[in-house]
Design a protein around this motif. Sequence first.
Motif, short mmCIF file in Angstrom:
data_model
loop_
_atom_site.label_atom_id
_atom_site.label_comp_id
_atom_site.label_asym_id
_atom_site.label_seq_id
_atom_site.Cartn_x
_atom_site.Cartn_y
_atom_site.Cartn_z
N GLY A 24 0.78 -1.23 0.00
CA GLY A 24 0.00 0.00 0.00
C GLY A 24 0.80 1.27 0.00
N ILE A 107 -10.62 -3.76 -2.18
CA ILE A 107 -9.66 -3.50 -1.09
C ILE A 107 -10.40 -3.34 0.23
CG2 ILE A 107 -7.88 -1.94 -0.24
CD1 ILE A 107 -7.15 -1.26 -3.06
N VAL A 110 -11.02 -6.74 1.52
CA VAL A 110 -9.79 -7.32 2.06
C VAL A 110 -9.54 -6.81 3.47
CG1 VAL A 110 -7.27 -7.30 1.84
CG2 VAL A 110 -8.69 -7.79 -0.15
N GLY A 111 -9.64 -5.50 3.66
CA GLY A 111 -9.39 -4.92 4.97
C GLY A 111 -10.38 -5.39 6.03
N THR A 114 -9.99 -9.17 6.93
CA THR A 114 -8.84 -9.38 7.82
C THR A 114 -9.12 -8.87 9.22
OG1 THR A 114 -7.40 -9.06 5.89
CG2 THR A 114 -6.35 -9.00 8.05
N GLY A 154 -2.80 -0.74 -3.95
CA GLY A 154 -3.30 -1.91 -3.23
C GLY A 154 -2.74 -3.24 -3.70
N SER A 157 -1.29 -5.25 -0.89
CA SER A 157 -2.34 -5.73 0.02
C SER A 157 -3.06 -6.95 -0.56
CB SER A 157 -3.35 -4.61 0.29
OG SER A 157 -2.74 -3.50 0.87
N PHE A 161 -2.92 -10.74 1.09
CA PHE A 161 -4.20 -11.36 1.42
C PHE A 161 -4.35 -12.72 0.74
CE2 PHE A 161 -8.79 -11.94 0.54
CZ PHE A 161 -9.27 -11.94 1.84
N PHE A 234 -1.44 -3.66 8.10
CA PHE A 234 -2.08 -4.15 6.87
C PHE A 234 -3.54 -3.73 6.81
CE2 PHE A 234 -4.69 -7.45 4.85
CZ PHE A 234 -4.12 -7.48 3.58
N SER A 238 -5.06 -1.08 4.11
CA SER A 238 -6.12 -1.55 3.21
C SER A 238 -7.34 -0.64 3.27
CB SER A 238 -6.52 -2.98 3.55
OG SER A 238 -5.44 -3.86 3.38
#
Length: 250
Positions: A24, A107, A110-111, A114, A154, A157, A161, A234, A238
């Motif tokens: 990122g 993205i 993903v964030g 997680t 991204g 990231s 992931f 992370f 993200s």
Amino acid sequence: MFSQLLIVCSLGFIAAAVDAIAGGGGLISLPALLLIGIPPHLALGTNKFAATLGALNSSLTFARSGKVYIPLVKWQIIFTFLGASLGVISVLHITSDFLNKVVPVLILFVGLYTLFHKDLGIHSEFKGLTPKSLILGFLFALALGFYDGFFGPGTGSFLIFLFITLFGFDFITSSANAKVLNFVSNFVSLILFAWNGKILYTYGIPMAIFMLIGSWVGTKLVLKKGARLVKPIFITISLAVAAKLIYQSF
């Protein structure tokens, strides 16, 4: 010009340190170049030039530490190389309007994924390679190589992931693997942007030096502090990338 160099070099240092830890970094370094008035295609090329040296340093440091999973990554490099080549060729001819709308959503997913999976990436659950996982690994290397050459924000990231969710690697190994592939796509992109005259070396060279130092700092922090440092950074990066891209889109 000194004040402009100060902006891109200081933000480049921060970007490279963040990128070595959790990906990122382009969220910081590319806007720094746009902020001082560099046109988008020149900013993309100059950013790739500056980021490549830092990515190389991180890749070599991770490799020497034994954190890169060579049996998988050595094959993914080929697909990343091909994907990035196609991506840069494409971005030089068409706009990235579609990706501007789709990528923020991905993205953000993903964030949030997680964030709500507390143990994700903290411990390694890797159980070896299978034909299916190898094919998936080749496909996402090709796709994200293309994406990094074409657009970019991204990429690190996404790579981290996918290494965690598809292979069960922890955050440290995933970051190390991602940085190697990120270097390959950066290098390919750099060559093609340079060939097409899209790099401003007066900004790119000093920025590259500061990004090299930043990548060294970030990589050392990962190796020293481990997955419990990487995961919160992370998630933060993200969500920040997603928020920035959503803001730009609307």
